[in-house]
Design a protein around this motif. Structure first.
Motif, PDB file in Angstrom:
ATOM      1  N   PHE A 249       0.811  -1.218   0.000  1.00  0.00           N
ATOM      2  CA  PHE A 249       0.000   0.000   0.000  1.00  0.00           C
ATOM      3  C   PHE A 249       0.849   1.275   0.000  1.00  0.00           C
ATOM      4  N   PHE A 250       1.925   1.260   0.751  1.00  0.00           N
ATOM      5  CA  PHE A 250       2.753   2.473   0.834  1.00  0.00           C
ATOM      6  C   PHE A 250       4.137   2.241   0.249  1.00  0.00           C
ATOM      7  N   GLY A 256       2.791   2.511  -4.944  1.00  0.00           N
ATOM      8  CA  GLY A 256       2.020   2.986  -3.786  1.00  0.00           C
ATOM      9  C   GLY A 256       2.066   4.504  -3.677  1.00  0.00           C
ATOM     10  N   ASP A 257       0.995   5.068  -3.129  1.00  0.00           N
ATOM     11  CA  ASP A 257       0.844   6.517  -3.128  1.00  0.00           C
ATOM     12  C   ASP A 257       1.061   7.063  -1.722  1.00  0.00           C
ATOM     13  N   LEU A 260      -1.932   8.584   0.180  1.00  0.00           N
ATOM     14  CA  LEU A 260      -3.022   7.774   0.716  1.00  0.00           C
ATOM     15  C   LEU A 260      -3.041   7.851   2.240  1.00  0.00           C
ATOM     16  N   LEU A 264      -6.070   9.504   4.530  1.00  0.00           N
ATOM     17  CA  LEU A 264      -6.808   8.714   5.524  1.00  0.00           C
ATOM     18  C   LEU A 264      -6.538   9.252   6.921  1.00  0.00           C
TER      19      LEU A 264
ATOM     20  N   ALA B  45     -13.632   3.219   3.365  1.00  0.00           N
ATOM     21  CA  ALA B  45     -12.205   3.539   3.245  1.00  0.00           C
ATOM     22  C   ALA B  45     -11.469   2.422   2.504  1.00  0.00           C
ATOM     23  N   THR B  49      -9.628   2.755  -1.132  1.00  0.00           N
ATOM     24  CA  THR B  49      -8.233   2.381  -1.354  1.00  0.00           C
ATOM     25  C   THR B  49      -8.115   1.508  -2.601  1.00  0.00           C
ATOM     26  N   LEU B  52      -8.587   3.703  -5.617  1.00  0.00           N
ATOM     27  CA  LEU B  52      -7.420   4.568  -5.841  1.00  0.00           C
ATOM     28  C   LEU B  52      -6.326   3.806  -6.592  1.00  0.00           C
ATOM     29  N   TYR B  53      -6.155   2.529  -6.244  1.00  0.00           N
ATOM     30  CA  TYR B  53      -5.057   1.763  -6.819  1.00  0.00           C
ATOM     31  C   TYR B  53      -5.466   0.975  -8.057  1.00  0.00           C
ATOM     32  N   ARG B  56      -3.239   0.803 -11.320  1.00  0.00           N
ATOM     33  CA  ARG B  56      -1.936   1.410 -11.045  1.00  0.00           C
ATOM     34  C   ARG B  56      -0.878   0.388 -10.708  1.00  0.00           C
ATOM     35  N   LEU B 137      -0.013  -3.813  -6.385  1.00  0.00           N
ATOM     36  CA  LEU B 137      -1.037  -3.054  -5.670  1.00  0.00           C
ATOM     37  C   LEU B 137      -2.391  -3.747  -5.744  1.00  0.00           C
ATOM     38  N   SER B 140      -2.480  -6.580  -3.170  1.00  0.00           N
ATOM     39  CA  SER B 140      -2.611  -6.055  -1.806  1.00  0.00           C
ATOM     40  C   SER B 140      -4.025  -5.570  -1.540  1.00  0.00           C
ATOM     41  N   SER B 141      -4.537  -4.705  -2.449  1.00  0.00           N
ATOM     42  CA  SER B 141      -5.826  -4.085  -2.145  1.00  0.00           C
ATOM     43  C   SER B 141      -6.962  -5.088  -2.320  1.00  0.00           C
TER      44      SER B 141
END
Lengths: 669, 206
Positions: A249-250, A256-257, A260, A264, B45, B49, B52-53, B56, B137, B140-141
């Motif tokens: 995620f990071f 990863g952004d 984000l 949050l 949320a 997420t 958003l991904y 990407r 990504l 993960s998401s």
């Protein structure tokens, strides 16, 4: 509470009513003694526990602040290493936010709100105890990091990816993500509980627009918690998965952004700011009318401003991120919303001033603290509005100007307001008043120390001194102000010490306060000090806003306030005899369930699956035993009739055997 | 001690205030609604997420290479049907028909278990095709979002089986219909969230 006479019934009913899992561990029923504090589900005792625990954390967080100030008193300080400094300032922030101001506000809400709305307890007494224990255990879990290789060191907002495993190896940040998660569970359960209590358990006649402002602000705060906590929970889950299970995620190299986390976090973080300040605003809105002997000026405006702040608080978060470069449209939008949110806050300020104006002011300590709140909060609020000017904010970001701003709202605001609450409600909670003379000395010392500490930070920040540096060079022109700030910090510490002295001396003096020492306006002052376990012998019927005041005073045709001629009221009749009210029984299981959470946390941090399994089993044992035990053991207190409004919300509704008081009492005696 | 006198006094009090709660809604039901409101932001949320991904990920496997829409449609149908059996269980307990309530509670739990089992199979097959938590990504998401939902379904199954167990011990009669209703509320909520996830994650092409 004569327990002895009820023993025979206990033997008889335990077998049929208690669940088998609970039968091995006998239900506690002591309501006095040290052990009873571990099993209590009385909202008043839990309120005191919140207050006492948070005050201990306040001392710890204060000592951390003194370490920071000692390090920065002189250029090139050598009290702390860079690493230790990072841990200390991070823990100072986390402690003051999550372990001091939030639980202190919650302690007041726990104690005062049921009394103010004329209820016997909160809606879910055991859930209340669970929330408290999760908070204590979460705080201890966070602090155990000092013994286990180092405390969190990424600041309270812990920006990812800097806090990802790649840049922050070691367990420091693991304790942050799991510790704050545990504390979030405490806040969430407490929020559900207080929302239901305030919406559903108001005394007859207590309509929403008759509710005291402190109760109103508590309601708004708990809605903010209800919606803000899941957002930070997701942020923490994502970072936890990144750190412990290798998700992306990071992880910038996988796409990863970094924004984000910021979105949050601040989507939680800005409502959190109002979670910290609104309870203190509620306290001040109670104190100022009482000590000005006038009703609160513009009650609907104060209430609706609080609600407006609650809504608008969701639309301003990105002003924390102006330096991140969000683009002109987003930046302008958030700049405008940030300016707008100052409007309802300003409305409140003017209402408080108008409440004082023309009143017959009694400048007792609670009043002084409340006025301290208003003045200091105005300074902090105004420096907050300067953040909405984007170019200025870009200059101020990450400097001491920001530190000055949020201490003016959090200490000058919240803490002054909460100290007003301490002095105001102390006689109600403990039956004796705090010494007013020492209180006034404490107030002035705190005010002087506070301004000496945080006032110069505005100047230092505008001169460019960055936050979170552990040393600065001698030639920067920052040395004098920093030295003055350190002296100020020690003056604050001394004023807090005076408060402790005051508590100790007032406790020894035991000057009985009486039920209504301030000639106050709201229902908590209509019962005895301290209140009985059931709060009110007879649930009051509310006829107006400031109901207690209306019972005490009438206005003649010229508008002059006159005391109501004394009549023998039904309440006095009630107080004459012993009253039996069916209250929920104490329980071990909230504590047991709460103990499971840190075990799961340690298991996750050290990748020990069997520890996780143990933690989960402990949690499940607690939850199942809790769900299967009836909220109220029939043997503890015998009820004369099916009572419609006693709080038995959580768990499954168990029918209480319909015993008549006369019959059973007679039989067991 | 004058037990009778006090009992008479308190009885009078409660006759004077004949109200259960201020809103008429029971405390537990209000609490469950508040909790579900909070859950909306949790899933909101997580879904944000994922969105958003979307698109990407730098390396594959990508969603269109890996999704088996017919398979997931069937398991989604199974989960939605469990809402029907849940409603039937509640109707049965309100009628006092304990036997049918047990049947429908068990049916709901079994349908839920079929869904979670299907999810476990789906996850395994994705891992075999090279998509794990670490891959990209998307991995993960996807796994965190659907895994969180699966965990919610699992908690629901545990609660349903607990109800079934209580009922076998004779502790779940018509007077406890609200308990069934509340667990039903949670169950329907988890189903509705799945409708959103299925649409957003599986059906809208990236």
């Amino acid at each position: 509470m004569a327990i002895v006479e009820r023993e025979p019934i206990a033997e008889a009913t335990l077998v049929e009513t208690a669940a088998p899992s609970a039968a091995a561990l006998r239900r506690p029923h002591a309501t006095t003694g040290a052990w009873s504090w571990f099993t209590t589900i009385d909202h008043k005792k839990i309120g005191i526990l919140y207050g006492a625990t948070a005050f201990v954390f306040f001392i710890v967080g204060g000592l951390e602040a003194l370490l920071i100030r000692l390090q920065l008193a002189r250029p090139n300080g050598h009290v702390l290493s860079a690493e230790a400094y990072n841990q200390i300032f991070t823990m100072h922030g986390l402690t003051m936010i999550f372990l001091v101001v939030m639980p202190l506000s919650n302690g007041f809400a726990n104690y005062i709100v049921p009394l103010q709305i004329g209820a016997r307890d909160v809606a879910f007494p055991r859930l209340n105890a669970f929330g408290y224990w999760v908070f204590v255990i979460g705080g201890l879990f966070l602090y155990s990091s000092f013994l286990l290789g180092g405390a969190p060191n990424g600041g309270w907002f812990n920006y990812a990816p800097l806090s990802a495993h790649q840049f922050a190896p070691g367990h420091n940040i693991d304790f942050y993500v799991l510790g704050i998660q545990i504390l979030g569970i405490a806040s969430l359960t407490s929020a559900v509980n207080l929302i239901v209590t305030i919406i559903n358990m108001r005394a007859p006649g207590m309509s929403f627009m008759r509710m005291p402002v402190f109760t109103w602000m508590t309601l708004v705060v708990n809605f903010l918690l209800l919606f803000a906590m899941p957002v930070i929970a997701v942020a923490l889950v994502l970072l936890t998965f990144d750190r412990l299970f290798g998700t992306n995620f990071f992880n910038v190299s996988a796409g990863g952004d970094p924004l984000l986390w910021q979105h949050l976090f601040w989507l939680f973080g800005h409502p959190e700011v109002y979670i910290l300040i609104l309870p203190a605003m509620g306290v001040v809105s109670e104190v100022l009318p009482v000590f000005s002997r006038k009703p609160l000026f513009g009650y609907p405006f104060v209430v609706f401003s609080g609600i407006a702040i609650g809504f608008m608080g969701w639309g301003v978060w990105a002003h924390h991120m102006f330096a991140a470069g969000l683009g002109p449209v987003a930046t302008s939008g958030f700049a405008i919303s940030t300016m707008l949110i100052a409007v309802p806050t300003g409305v409140k300020i003017f209402n408080w001033l108008a409440t004082i104006a023309g009143g017959s002011v009694r400048a007792k300590t609670p009043f002084l603290m409340a006025v301290g709140f208003v003045t200091m909060f105005v300074i902090g609020g105004l420096s907050g509005v300067t953040h909405s000017i984007v170019p200025a904010d870009t200059q101020q970001t990450d400097t001491y100007y920001i530190v000055a701003h949020f201490h003016y709202v959090l200490f000058g605001g919240s803490m002054f307001g909460l100290f007003a609450g301490f002095y105001y409600w102390w006689p109600k909670v403990f039956g004796y008043s705090l010494n007013d003379r020492i209180g006034k000395v404490q107030f002035w010392l705190m005010l002087i120390g506070f301004n000496a500490t945080f006032g110069p930070m505005h100047i230092l920040g505008l001169q460019g001194m960055p936050r979170r540096i552990y040393r600065y060079a001698p030639g920067m022109g920052w040395s004098t102000w920093n030295f003055i700030e350190t002296i100020g910090a020690f003056i604050i510490a001394f004023s807090v010490f005076l408060f402790i002295v005051n508590v100790w001396r007032s406790k020894r003096a035991q000057v009985a306060a009486g039920d209504d020492p301030w000639d106050a306006r709201t229902l908590e002052w209509a019962t005895s000090s301290p209140p009985p376990p059931y709060n009110f012998a007879e649930i009051p019927v509310v006829h107006s806003r400031d109901d207690l005041w209306r019972r005490k005073y009438v206005e003649d045709e010229d508008g002059k306030v006159m005391p109501v001629p004394p009549v023998a009221s039904t309440e006095e009749d009630q107080e004459a005899g012993e009253v039996h009210v069916h209250m929920p029984s104490p329980s071990y299981f909230p504590l047991v369930a709460a103990l499971g959470l840190p075990i799961i946390g340690y298991g996750l941090i050290y990748h020990l699956i069997w520890v996780d399994v143990i933690g989960l089993l402990v949690l499940l044992t607690g939850v199942y035993a809790w769900a299967l035990e009836p909220p109220t053991e029939p043997e503890v207190e015998i009820e004369a009739h099916g009572e419609p409004d006693h709080p038995d919300g959580d768990g499954e509704p168990e029918p209480v055997p319909a015993l008549t008081a006369g019959g059973t009492e007679g039989g067991s005696e | 001690m004058s037990a009778l006198a006090t009992s008479a006094a308190t009885t009078r009090t409660h006759e004077a205030t004949p109200h259960a709660t201020s809103t008429g809604l029971s405390n537990v039901k209000l609490a469950v609604w508040a909790f579900l409101a909070s859950e909306c932001l949790l899933f909101g949320a997580l879904i944000s997420t994922y969105l958003l991904y979307r698109g990407r990920s730098i390396v594959g496997p990508y969603p269109h290479q890996i999704y088996d829409i017919p398979y997931t449609s069937v398991s989604s149908f199974v989960l939605l049907m469990s809402s029907l059996t849940m409603v039937l269980a509640l109707a049965a307990v309100q009628r006092g028909d304990t036997r049918r309530m047990r049947v429908w509670l068990l049916a709901t739990a079994l349908l839920g278990m079929t869904f979670v089992g299907g999810q476990a199979y789906e996850f395994t097959s994705f891992v075999r095709q090279g998509l794990t938590l670490h891959t990209n990504l998307f991995g993960s998401s996807f796994f965190v979002l659907t895994g969180f939902h699966g965990a919610h379904v699992t908690i629901g199954i545990v609660m349903l089986l607990s109800l079934f167990g209580l009922s076998l011990r004779g502790k779940l009669g018509p007077e406890n219909a609200e308990t069934v209703e509340l667990i039903g509320l949670y169950w329907h909520f988890v189903d509705v969230v799945w409708i959103v996830i299925f649409t957003v994650v599986y059906l809208i092409p990236s």
